[in-house]
Design a protein around this motif. Structure first.
Motif: not given
Lengths: 283, 283
Positions: A157-163, A201-209, A211-217, A226-229
């Motif tokens: 999730s959040r590696t820009s697959k759709t765009p 596609l992969t990403n850095d764990p910190d970057v994903l963390n 992005i996902r925190k922001k998304r939850m907010i 768990a999504y942002s853990d």
């Protein structure tokens, strides 16, 4: 030498007898060079008559605009030139230099047909089909798409697959994508296709963390789910990387890349960069 | 005057320190003016070092290419200029004229940062969200999307709803679309939104008939099914037009329009043409 009054805001007028995509991109690229300047941009598209052009030019004059145009009709080009010279307006004719160079080298006259870029040629329909394909086979909706695709994108999730799929579709490529989660079922079709078509596609764990925190907010939820853990994210990425190695596919870390950059890397890695996908053909 | 040997095939080299979108569009617009000339196009993107540029230029020389570039680094611009002058290669520096004009008028120096167009600014993320939105709310998948959308497209089958949605998404607009069939349920959300956001797409019965017959043939089916039956098509179009009038929305007949043209008309009719959606902003 007199000191000219400098302006802190500028207006661009993009004038085209077609959709104005070329000159708009150029205006945007120019504006991006000046983050401290305030810009406005007006697009005047499908301008194909003298009266429409005169109205547009009068409007541009009111704004003291910087004019970029891609007109192809000689009468309209001359009219723009004369009007701008008289009014002291800057105008940049983007299309004439390369068109003139091709004429010089080939001895062939340009058709001077406005909007020729968007003629309903084979290439155009191919692109529309590619877009419909990307939407149809987005998000692993139907694994049969993998068999038909030019490119298959895998990613957490959040590696820009759709765009990314849509951007590549715009280059006439048929793209299917599949989201990866550790418990996900991996469709058998993935093992049946050429791994050279697959990009993981992969990403850095910190970057994903982050992005996902922001998304939850943004969703009004607690950011520490768990999504942002971070540990869960690492598990997801490990699962994905493991699969990529088993498949033997290309791997791209998108952490610091824009969609355009990732797409460019994919075109290079998959040897699609110089493919005639880019060439307008009428056959 | 000596008669120069005229060429029947030409190669374009698009060179950019970024994704090369501007110069690629310009190359395509130029090629479209010469349907009888055979073209090849090579994109050399993310060229940011002297060594990469020299390799690219040597390659362009081998092809005796027409060079269009959007480099922003002055050293690379000069290198390209000098190399091409020495080798007698045509080169068109697309970005320098408008960048110089903005500098002249504002007194501000350009950042000369390559790829500034694709910085991960607010606008960029807005566009990605718009693309995800278009995919999520394509084909009437979830009527709640209508409430959030900037534009809602309605239309019978084969009125280009999906590619049109994606094209508008690329302009940062949130677009949802709904296919119309006479027996379809019309979601209540459609009556809750401002009809000024809704566009009803229609088409000529004969055009739809032709498209649908071809589609059936492509599927290996009998072309004369209910799907391509002219009377059925008229019924569908009547149903759609009737709904459009009840909603009081804009109506566009796409029969002779390309996606770009339809999108341009929508932007005009919905007063989105001059919106700052186009402006790059960093705030």
């Amino acid at each position: 030498m007199t000191e000219e009054k400098k302006e802190s805001a500028l207006t661009f007028f993009v004038i085209s007898d077609s959709a104005g995509e070329t000159a708009s991109k150029l205006a945007q690229a120019t504006m991006a060079q000046y983050p401290s300047v305030k810009f406005e941009m007006f697009r005047r598209t499908f301008v194909t008559t003298k009266s429409a052009l005169l109205k547009t030019l009068a409007d541009a004059k009111k704004h003291n605009a910087v004019i970029l145009h891609t007109l192809i009709n000689e009468e309209l080009i001359d009219l723009t030139h004369d009007f701008c010279e008289e009014s002291g307006l800057y105008h940049f004719d983007v299309l004439t230099p390369p068109v003139a160079e091709v004429e010089r080298r080939t001895g062939v006259a340009p058709t001077r047909e406005p909007g020729a870029l968007h003629h309903l040629n084979k290439n155009y329909f191919k692109r529309i089909k590619a877009m419909e394909f990307a939407v149809k086979y987005d998000d692993g909706k139907d694994p049969r798409g993998f068999l038909e695709a030019d490119v298959v994108l895998l990613g957490v999730s959040r590696t820009s697959k759709t765009p990314l799929s849509l951007f590549l579709a715009n280059k006439n490529l048929k793209v299917a994508n599949l989201p990866l989660v550790p418990q996900a079922h991996i469709p058998k079709q993935l093992w049946e296709i050429d791994p050279k078509k697959i990009v993981g596609l992969t990403n850095d764990p910190d970057v994903l963390n982050g992005i996902r925190k922001k998304r939850m907010i943004a969703y009004g939820l607690n950011p520490d789910t768990a999504y942002s853990d971070i540990e869960k994210i690492k598990e997801e990425l490990d699962f994905a990387n493991d699969l990529y190695h088993k498949l033997g596919c290309e791997i791209i870390n998108v952490a610091t890349l824009s969609i355009e950059e990732t797409a460019s890397i994919i075109l290079n890695k998959l040897n699609l960069e110089d493919h005639s996908y880019y060439v307008t053909d009428e056959d």
